[in-house]
Design a protein around this motif. Structure first.
Motif, PDB file in Angstrom:
ATOM      1  N   LYS A  52      25.088  30.910  29.121  1.00 24.93           N
ATOM      2  CA  LYS A  52      23.956  30.540  29.397  1.00 24.93           C
ATOM      3  C   LYS A  52      23.700  30.245  30.813  1.00 24.93           C
ATOM      4  O   LYS A  52      22.886  31.163  31.464  1.00 24.93           O
ATOM      5  CB  LYS A  52      23.353  29.386  28.753  1.00 24.93           C
ATOM      6  CG  LYS A  52      21.842  29.123  29.006  1.00 24.93           C
ATOM      7  CD  LYS A  52      21.346  27.959  28.190  1.00 24.93           C
ATOM      8  CE  LYS A  52      19.959  27.750  28.629  1.00 24.93           C
ATOM      9  NZ  LYS A  52      19.148  26.770  28.001  1.00 24.93           N
ATOM     10  N   ASP A  53      24.762  29.421  31.310  1.00 28.48           N
ATOM     11  CA  ASP A  53      24.657  29.165  32.972  1.00 28.48           C
ATOM     12  C   ASP A  53      24.876  30.547  33.858  1.00 28.48           C
ATOM     13  O   ASP A  53      24.217  30.630  34.741  1.00 28.48           O
ATOM     14  CB  ASP A  53      25.647  28.172  33.063  1.00 28.48           C
ATOM     15  CG  ASP A  53      25.484  26.868  32.544  1.00 28.48           C
ATOM     16  OD1 ASP A  53      24.267  26.639  32.254  1.00 28.48           O
ATOM     17  OD2 ASP A  53      26.247  25.776  32.590  1.00 28.48           O
ATOM     18  N   ASP A  54      25.714  31.426  33.212  1.00 28.51           N
ATOM     19  CA  ASP A  54      25.900  32.464  34.301  1.00 28.51           C
ATOM     20  C   ASP A  54      24.643  33.371  34.251  1.00 28.51           C
ATOM     21  O   ASP A  54      24.353  33.950  35.398  1.00 28.51           O
ATOM     22  CB  ASP A  54      26.932  33.343  33.313  1.00 28.51           C
ATOM     23  CG  ASP A  54      28.504  32.970  33.459  1.00 28.51           C
ATOM     24  OD1 ASP A  54      28.648  32.062  34.195  1.00 28.51           O
ATOM     25  OD2 ASP A  54      29.360  33.778  32.940  1.00 28.51           O
ATOM     26  N   CYS A  55      23.837  33.359  33.388  1.00 34.63           N
ATOM     27  CA  CYS A  55      22.573  34.121  33.469  1.00 34.63           C
ATOM     28  C   CYS A  55      21.763  33.587  34.661  1.00 34.63           C
ATOM     29  O   CYS A  55      20.754  34.404  34.848  1.00 34.63           O
ATOM     30  CB  CYS A  55      21.921  33.720  32.231  1.00 34.63           C
ATOM     31  SG  CYS A  55      22.547  34.401  30.502  1.00 34.63           S
ATOM     32  N   SER A  56      21.980  32.551  35.290  1.00 32.61           N
ATOM     33  CA  SER A  56      21.078  32.007  36.259  1.00 32.61           C
ATOM     34  C   SER A  56      21.681  32.190  37.534  1.00 32.61           C
ATOM     35  O   SER A  56      21.023  32.194  38.667  1.00 32.61           O
ATOM     36  CB  SER A  56      20.818  30.586  36.039  1.00 32.61           C
ATOM     37  OG  SER A  56      20.422  29.995  35.003  1.00 32.61           O
TER      38      SER A  56
ATOM     39  N   ALA B 259      20.318  32.465  43.346  1.00 31.83           N
ATOM     40  CA  ALA B 259      20.616  32.906  44.639  1.00 31.83           C
ATOM     41  C   ALA B 259      19.294  33.485  45.413  1.00 31.83           C
ATOM     42  O   ALA B 259      19.049  33.437  46.375  1.00 31.83           O
ATOM     43  CB  ALA B 259      21.770  33.841  44.689  1.00 31.83           C
ATOM     44  N   LEU B 260      18.778  34.105  44.490  1.00 28.29           N
ATOM     45  CA  LEU B 260      17.441  34.811  44.897  1.00 28.29           C
ATOM     46  C   LEU B 260      16.487  33.673  45.268  1.00 28.29           C
ATOM     47  O   LEU B 260      15.723  33.526  46.361  1.00 28.29           O
ATOM     48  CB  LEU B 260      16.993  35.706  43.878  1.00 28.29           C
ATOM     49  CG  LEU B 260      15.459  36.262  44.055  1.00 28.29           C
ATOM     50  CD1 LEU B 260      15.606  37.324  45.244  1.00 28.29           C
ATOM     51  CD2 LEU B 260      14.830  37.083  42.736  1.00 28.29           C
ATOM     52  N   ARG B 261      16.490  32.792  44.381  1.00 23.52           N
ATOM     53  CA  ARG B 261      15.372  31.603  44.750  1.00 23.52           C
ATOM     54  C   ARG B 261      15.621  30.898  45.920  1.00 23.52           C
ATOM     55  O   ARG B 261      14.838  30.506  46.577  1.00 23.52           O
ATOM     56  CB  ARG B 261      15.303  30.510  43.247  1.00 23.52           C
ATOM     57  CG  ARG B 261      14.568  31.156  42.275  1.00 23.52           C
ATOM     58  CD  ARG B 261      14.444  30.142  40.947  1.00 23.52           C
ATOM     59  NE  ARG B 261      15.747  29.812  40.268  1.00 23.52           N
ATOM     60  CZ  ARG B 261      16.105  30.353  39.101  1.00 23.52           C
ATOM     61  NH1 ARG B 261      15.141  31.207  38.515  1.00 23.52           N
ATOM     62  NH2 ARG B 261      17.185  30.037  38.752  1.00 23.52           N
ATOM     63  N   GLU B 262      17.212  30.621  45.955  1.00 17.28           N
ATOM     64  CA  GLU B 262      17.569  29.897  47.349  1.00 17.28           C
ATOM     65  C   GLU B 262      17.428  30.834  48.542  1.00 17.28           C
ATOM     66  O   GLU B 262      17.534  30.314  49.681  1.00 17.28           O
ATOM     67  CB  GLU B 262      18.808  29.500  47.040  1.00 17.28           C
ATOM     68  CG  GLU B 262      18.952  28.429  46.220  1.00 17.28           C
ATOM     69  CD  GLU B 262      20.511  28.229  45.820  1.00 17.28           C
ATOM     70  OE1 GLU B 262      21.474  28.849  46.414  1.00 17.28           O
ATOM     71  OE2 GLU B 262      20.888  27.327  44.837  1.00 17.28           O
TER      72      GLU B 262
ATOM     73  N   ASP C 200      15.466  35.246  31.329  1.00 15.43           N
ATOM     74  CA  ASP C 200      14.337  35.554  30.491  1.00 15.43           C
ATOM     75  C   ASP C 200      15.181  36.402  29.351  1.00 15.43           C
ATOM     76  O   ASP C 200      14.793  36.292  28.124  1.00 15.43           O
ATOM     77  CB  ASP C 200      13.293  36.529  31.085  1.00 15.43           C
ATOM     78  CG  ASP C 200      12.207  36.796  30.299  1.00 15.43           C
ATOM     79  OD1 ASP C 200      11.530  35.717  29.605  1.00 15.43           O
ATOM     80  OD2 ASP C 200      12.069  37.955  30.043  1.00 15.43           O
ATOM     81  N   ARG C 201      16.056  37.319  29.666  1.00 16.31           N
ATOM     82  CA  ARG C 201      16.730  37.966  28.628  1.00 16.31           C
ATOM     83  C   ARG C 201      17.517  37.174  27.872  1.00 16.31           C
ATOM     84  O   ARG C 201      17.471  37.314  26.352  1.00 16.31           O
ATOM     85  CB  ARG C 201      17.600  38.996  29.215  1.00 16.31           C
ATOM     86  CG  ARG C 201      17.345  40.255  30.134  1.00 16.31           C
ATOM     87  CD  ARG C 201      16.360  41.093  29.333  1.00 16.31           C
ATOM     88  NE  ARG C 201      15.884  42.201  30.103  1.00 16.31           N
ATOM     89  CZ  ARG C 201      15.121  43.096  29.581  1.00 16.31           C
ATOM     90  NH1 ARG C 201      14.611  43.136  28.212  1.00 16.31           N
ATOM     91  NH2 ARG C 201      14.784  44.314  30.324  1.00 16.31           N
ATOM     92  N   PHE C 202      18.083  35.918  28.069  1.00 11.47           N
ATOM     93  CA  PHE C 202      18.656  34.919  27.347  1.00 11.47           C
ATOM     94  C   PHE C 202      17.700  34.282  26.487  1.00 11.47           C
ATOM     95  O   PHE C 202      17.768  34.191  25.278  1.00 11.47           O
ATOM     96  CB  PHE C 202      19.428  33.811  28.010  1.00 11.47           C
ATOM     97  CG  PHE C 202      20.199  32.974  27.411  1.00 11.47           C
ATOM     98  CD1 PHE C 202      21.462  32.936  27.319  1.00 11.47           C
ATOM     99  CD2 PHE C 202      19.625  31.633  26.839  1.00 11.47           C
ATOM    100  CE1 PHE C 202      22.003  32.301  26.384  1.00 11.47           C
ATOM    101  CE2 PHE C 202      20.132  30.769  26.218  1.00 11.47           C
ATOM    102  CZ  PHE C 202      21.464  30.914  26.028  1.00 11.47           C
ATOM    103  N   ALA C 203      16.516  33.952  27.020  1.00 17.28           N
ATOM    104  CA  ALA C 203      15.408  33.147  26.111  1.00 17.28           C
ATOM    105  C   ALA C 203      14.964  34.441  25.118  1.00 17.28           C
ATOM    106  O   ALA C 203      14.802  33.871  23.939  1.00 17.28           O
ATOM    107  CB  ALA C 203      14.392  32.996  27.075  1.00 17.28           C
ATOM    108  N   LYS C 204      14.945  35.686  25.283  1.00 18.91           N
ATOM    109  CA  LYS C 204      14.349  36.497  24.313  1.00 18.91           C
ATOM    110  C   LYS C 204      15.411  36.415  23.301  1.00 18.91           C
ATOM    111  O   LYS C 204      14.968  36.897  22.149  1.00 18.91           O
ATOM    112  CB  LYS C 204      14.015  37.923  24.921  1.00 18.91           C
ATOM    113  CG  LYS C 204      12.671  37.863  25.933  1.00 18.91           C
ATOM    114  CD  LYS C 204      12.195  39.160  26.302  1.00 18.91           C
ATOM    115  CE  LYS C 204      11.013  38.977  26.917  1.00 18.91           C
ATOM    116  NZ  LYS C 204      10.817  39.685  28.359  1.00 18.91           N
TER     117      LYS C 204
END
Ligand code: ADP
Ligand code: GN1
Ligand code: MG
Length: 373
Positions: free
Chosen positions: A203-207, A212-215, A172-176
């Motif tokens: 950009k990919d690092d931001c995920s 890992a939380l989602r998984e 979200d910080r990246f999107a903002k």
């Protein structure tokens, strides 16, 4: 009573001070500390005999905290819980956690005419608050932040309000950031293309942590979320971290972020807004000292996956903070307090230099965690 000193004769500050009954003659209030968000003042009172008595008065930033009453509910819940833990461990609750002074009409905080919320806490004396530290002091701060997380393990996380929504949601910080770049309100983007590219390339690092939380690899815990070295008070006698302060973002989060934000701020020897980037270097020895202390304070409570992701916490908190400074710069500096026009850009650049250093030493960072895990 002689006239009290109030910076610039600020009428709001006078109104807020009048809402409290002080135990001795009120001498005045002065701006205090190096926080970027709240309006912090040290209030000084002089009894007829003995030493002056000090308090910390804070006006909560309306730009950062849209629901200050909810924030204060969290503050009361967390400090009451820690108070019990400290008492049970035989400690001094007035030094080992924050507490509130009530207003004349018995409230936990004061709301001024503009809706801004103020709170008063006793000043925790005989402590130091550092902007940079020796390895020993940094390790002491790490023990205290690790212990803070450990002590809050049993806290009912669902009762905590999210004081800043998506606070450490790096995607979200990246999107903002992208939105601020697109708007480019002040036409600043044209002069900072290298800084912008640095973010776009990551950009990919931001995920990484969010994925890992989602998984289900990383657990949500009650975390502090703003673990800068200057958010801890060090006891002058024992040189241990006696009190974790700045609880405004304590809410469910990732342990790796608490680890990471401390590394971001403290594992180097430069100011956060240093202009000379040759002076800004990630120091793996400070990182090692912090890792040792944090794991000691957390007393084995971190899972193997959390341990594995600790170095990512450091990289991501540093990248995210740089993105936030850059976003605020593009947006016209409404969030972080600045003292000169380019300060948020300078702050962003130190963060990106540290990210680059961490990327280059990532394997060594992982090896340090393995050594102490
Ligand atoms: P901010 O959110 O703006 O960073 P903080 O709560 O961190 O605000 O407070 C700013 C500074 O004030 C701290 O870094 C510390 O130096 C000092 N401070 C805050 N609370 C206390 C306290 N109870 N006793 C002593 N110093 C304090
Ligand atoms: C702010 O409040 P303070 O100064 O301790 C910010 C942190 C940033 C930090 C950067 C509520 O911390 O998230 O990492 O500045 N706090 C908030 O120095 O946004
Ligand atoms: Mg602070």
């Amino acid at each position: 009573m002689s006239q009290i000193f109030i910076p610039q004769n600020d009428p709001i500050l006078a109104e807020v001070l009048a809402a409290y009954e002080f135990p001795a003659t009120l001498l005045g209030a002065v701006r205090y500390g190096q926080g970027h968000i709240n309006d912090t003042f040290c209030v000084i009172c002089q009894p007829q005999e003995g030493d002056a008595v000090r308090f910390i008065l804070q006006g909560l930033s309306s730009a950062a905290f849209p629901h200050p009453e909810e924030l204060m509910e969290n503050f009361i819940g967390i400090t009451s819980y820690l108070r019990e833990k400290v008492i049970a461990a035989g400690g001094d609750p007035m030094r080992e956690t924050l507490s509130l002074v009530k207003t004349r009409d018995g409230k936990d905080f004061y709301t001024d005419g503009s809706g801004k919320v103020w709170r008063l806490t006793p000043f925790i004396e005989n402590t130091d608050c550092f902007q940079s530290a020796t390895p020993e002091l940094f390790e002491a701060s790490a023990r205290a932040f690790g212990r803070f997380q450990y002590m809050l393990q049993g806290y009912p996380a669902a009762t905590l309000h999210e004081t800043i929504v998506k606070f450490h949601d790096t995607e979200d910080r990246f999107a903002k950031f992208e939105a601020a770049l697109k708007a480019d309100k002040l036409g600043r983007a044209k002069d900072i293309s290298a800084d912008i590219q640095f973010v776009l390339d990551r950009k990919d690092d931001c995920s990484v942590a969010l994925q890992a939380l989602r998984e289900g690899k990383l657990p949500l815990r009650v975390t502090h979320n703003d673990t800068k070295l200057n958010n801890i008070l060090i006891d002058r006698d024992t040189r241990e971290g006696i009190c974790v302060i700045d609880l405004d973002t304590t809410m469910p989060g990732l342990s790796i972020n608490d680890f990471g934000d401390s590394i971001r701020f403290g594992a180097n020897h430069s100011k956060e807004d240093e202009k000379d980037l040759s002076k800004v270097n990630f120091d793996i020895e400070l990182y090692e000292a912090y890792t040792r202390g944090f794991l000691e304070g957390a007393k084995g409570s971190l899972t193997p996956a959390e341990l594995e992701y600790l170095p990512w916490g450091a990289r991501l908190m540093t990248l995210e903070c740089g993105i936030r400074f850059l976003t605020d710069y593009l947006d016209g500096d409404h969030y972080f307090r600045i003292h000169y026009p380019e300060q948020n850009l300078d702050r962003c650049r130190t963060q990106f230099k540290l990210v680059a250093d961490m990327e280059a030493q990532f394997e060594a960072m992982a090896a340090v965690v393995r050594k102490y895990a």
